[in-house]
Design a protein around this motif. Structure first.
Motif, PDB file in Angstrom:
ATOM      1  N   ASP A  77      -3.570  56.907 -28.160  1.00 39.05           N
ATOM      2  CA  ASP A  77      -2.514  55.996 -27.720  1.00 39.05           C
ATOM      3  C   ASP A  77      -1.947  56.511 -26.405  1.00 39.05           C
ATOM      4  O   ASP A  77      -1.427  57.624 -26.325  1.00 39.05           O
ATOM      5  N   THR A  80       2.676  56.655 -24.808  1.00 32.87           N
ATOM      6  CA  THR A  80       3.287  56.289 -26.101  1.00 32.87           C
ATOM      7  C   THR A  80       4.781  56.011 -26.000  1.00 32.87           C
ATOM      8  O   THR A  80       5.306  55.167 -26.716  1.00 32.87           O
ATOM      9  N   GLY A  86       1.823  54.385 -31.409  1.00 35.74           N
ATOM     10  CA  GLY A  86       1.247  55.595 -31.968  1.00 35.74           C
ATOM     11  C   GLY A  86       1.828  56.074 -33.286  1.00 35.74           C
ATOM     12  O   GLY A  86       1.100  56.338 -34.249  1.00 35.74           O
TER      13      GLY A  86
END
Length: 216
Positions: A77, A80, A86
């Protein structure tokens, strides 16, 4: 379409992975978010009144694009920030290893605090600029409001293989960004978000850069 927090929580309970442990962790995440948001602007204050719809389900819906039989996968991810998607992915899919990349120090501190507090053993934080992260291949790449699609691909294509699934919430710009994407061979399409009539998610795989002379 998920239109309020009550329906958002109901939808979450339809996910096979979203058991009592996951819901408890999500409740704690939201409580921590509300407290931390007074210290640093993690999310727009107005969205806290619809946090389950605007942030939790908006993130959790991404797992519906990942085959149920996919486990032990590596999910990356990018950017984030406050932990969306995430942290939510790590909570609702404890069988998937989620690596979150974030460069801002206070966001990194926040992510580390939540991962420890919620005992998310499948969640990992890399506190670096994306350009400084060593290259490794992953099964899924997500990025929410991180960068325009061309810039995002330039920065992160090195983490992708032809089998990597990209899940990119793009809001209202999804179709336009995809239409304007040049210089890449891909199998991307736009899926409708379940949290907003105006929002789309770019979904698919990236095959690589087009060779010179084959540009559209």
């Amino acid at each position: 379409m998920i239109c309020d927090d009550a329906s958002a929580r109901e939808w979450l309970l339809t996910l096979p992975e979203c058991d009592d442990v996951a819901m408890s962790r999500l409740d704690r995440l939201i409580a921590m978010l509300a407290t931390e948001n007074d210290r640093q602007n993690l999310v727009a204050k107005a969205t806290l009144d619809q946090v389950w719809q605007r942030h939790v389900v908006d993130s959790a819906q991404l797992v519906t694009h990942v085959p149920r039989e996919t486990s032990r996968a590596n999910w990356l991810d990018l950017g984030t920030g406050a932990g969306f998607p995430g942290l939510v992915i790590a909570i609702v899919r404890p069988d998937i290893s989620v690596t979150m990349v974030e460069s801002r120090s206070r966001r990194i501190e926040w992510l580390d605090t939540v991962v420890k507090a919620l005992d998310l053993q499948n969640a990992h934080v890399i506190g670096l600029q994306l350009e400084a992260v060593p290259t490794f291949s992953v099964d899924v790449i997500s990025a929410r409001a991180f960068a325009p699609l061309p810039d995002l691909l330039k920065l992160s294509a090195r983490f992708s293989t032809p089998d990597t699934l990209w899940l990119l919430p793009k809001g209202r710009s999804a179709a336009q960004e995809l239409d304007q994407l040049k210089g890449w061979d891909h199998m991307f399409h736009v899926e409708q978000s379940i949290t907003s009539d105006d929002a789309g998610i770019v979904v698919g795989s990236l095959l690589g850069r087009r060779k010179k002379g084959n540009q559209p």
